[in-house]
Design an enzyme around this catalytic site. Structure first.
Site, PDB file in Angstrom:
ATOM      1  N   TYR A  83       6.458  10.462  16.478  1.00 30.65           N
ATOM      2  CA  TYR A  83       6.642  10.210  15.047  1.00 30.65           C
ATOM      3  C   TYR A  83       7.706  11.139  14.468  1.00 30.65           C
ATOM      4  CZ  TYR A  83       5.562   9.416  10.140  1.00 30.65           C
ATOM      5  OH  TYR A  83       5.655   9.103   8.805  1.00 30.65           O
TER       6      TYR A  83
ATOM      7  N   SER B  13       0.836  -1.196   0.000  1.00 34.23           N
ATOM      8  CA  SER B  13       0.000   0.000   0.000  1.00 34.23           C
ATOM      9  C   SER B  13       0.872   1.246   0.000  1.00 34.23           C
ATOM     10  CB  SER B  13      -0.925   0.014   1.224  1.00 34.23           C
ATOM     11  OG  SER B  13      -0.172   0.103   2.414  1.00 34.23           O
ATOM     12  N   GLY B  14       0.246   2.370  -0.288  1.00 32.00           N
ATOM     13  CA  GLY B  14       0.887   3.663  -0.153  1.00 32.00           C
ATOM     14  C   GLY B  14       2.166   3.834  -0.950  1.00 32.00           C
TER      15      GLY B  14
END
Length: 259
Positions: A147, A11-12
């Site tokens: 993050y 994905s992505g």
């Protein structure tokens, strides 16, 4: 034919790398947790004449990371390009007593990146050729919690890796994407219209720009003029200003999350 190994490949940005490399004639080793999706993606590329191997691995599991590292160091099946893309948003507070989310983020986006990059770098240096791409984030240039800290580490680690690999024929590049319309942001709950539309990027266009930077030997790639300009401003802005902007972005993101 050269082979690329891509983590988070279903994905992505990972899937966009796989598509772009397959178009260029690369064979692929696809790494992800979901075996059904891995096989579906593999069938697509095999139908286009590519050789594709799938490795189901959860990179928060150190035994799985070891298996992927062993594949990277397999001299009989050389990997010429590693794309360390696997990752996810970290919404847990830095003040939380529950460290599970931070622990998993560290395993997948720090430790696995280091272990796999090291394995690939050793194998590639012995052969005298190869490329490593570690997917960081423009979030690493600001201060939005765990993050941001992890992605700042990815960039600095990759710069250090590039220094160690200098003269070996192997290059390392940190890719710093901004907001990209992918499942990553959908899962994080921040892909809605509350975020500035002009800042969203297309995954395929981002990867094409990254591969151009990789071919030029860039150590840091920040695709798109808009993000290059934003990062230039951030580099010269007072850190107090960066923290204020980060707080505003964090507040906006929190307000856009589903209740």
């Amino acid at each position: 034919m050269a082979t690329a190994l891509v983590t988070g490949a279903t994905s992505g940005i990972g899937a966009a790398f796989a598509r772009a490399l397959a178009r260029r004639g690369w064979d692929l080793v696809l790494v992800a947790r979901d075996e059904a999706r891995l096989e579906s993606e593999a069938a697509r590329y095999r139908g286009r004449g590519r050789q594709v191997e799938v490795l189901r691995a959860d990179l928060s599991d150190r035994a799985d990371v070891t298996r992927v590292a062993e594949r990277l160091e397999d001299a009989g099946r050389p990997v010429e390009l590693l794309v360390n893309n696997a990752g996810f948003s970290v919404r847990a507070s830095l003040l939380s007593t529950d460290q599970a989310a931070h622990d998993r983020a560290f395993e997948v986006m720090v430790r696995a990146v280091q272990v796999l990059s090291g394995a690939a770098g050793r194998a590639m240096a012995r052969r005298g050729s190869g490329r490593i791409v570690n997917v960081g984030s423009t979030a690493g240039r600001i201060t939005m919690g765990g993050y941001s800290a992890i992605k700042a580490w990815v960039t600095v680690y990759t710069e250090g890796l590039a220094n160690e690999l200098a003269g070996t024929g192997v290059t390392a590049m940190a890719l710093e994407p901004g907001w990209v319309r992918t499942e990553f942001h959908e899962r994080a709950g921040i892909a809605g219209s509350s975020m500035p539309g002009a800042l969203w990027l297309d995954a395929d266009a981002l990867v094409e720009a990254a591969l151009k930077d990789l071919s030029r030997g860039r150590v840091i790639s920040t695709p798109s003029v808009r993000y290059k300009a934003l990062m230039l401003v951030l580099r010269h802005a007072p850190r107090s200003g960066v923290r204020r902007v980060s707080r505003a972005l964090s507040d906006r993101r929190s307000s856009s999350l589903p209740q």
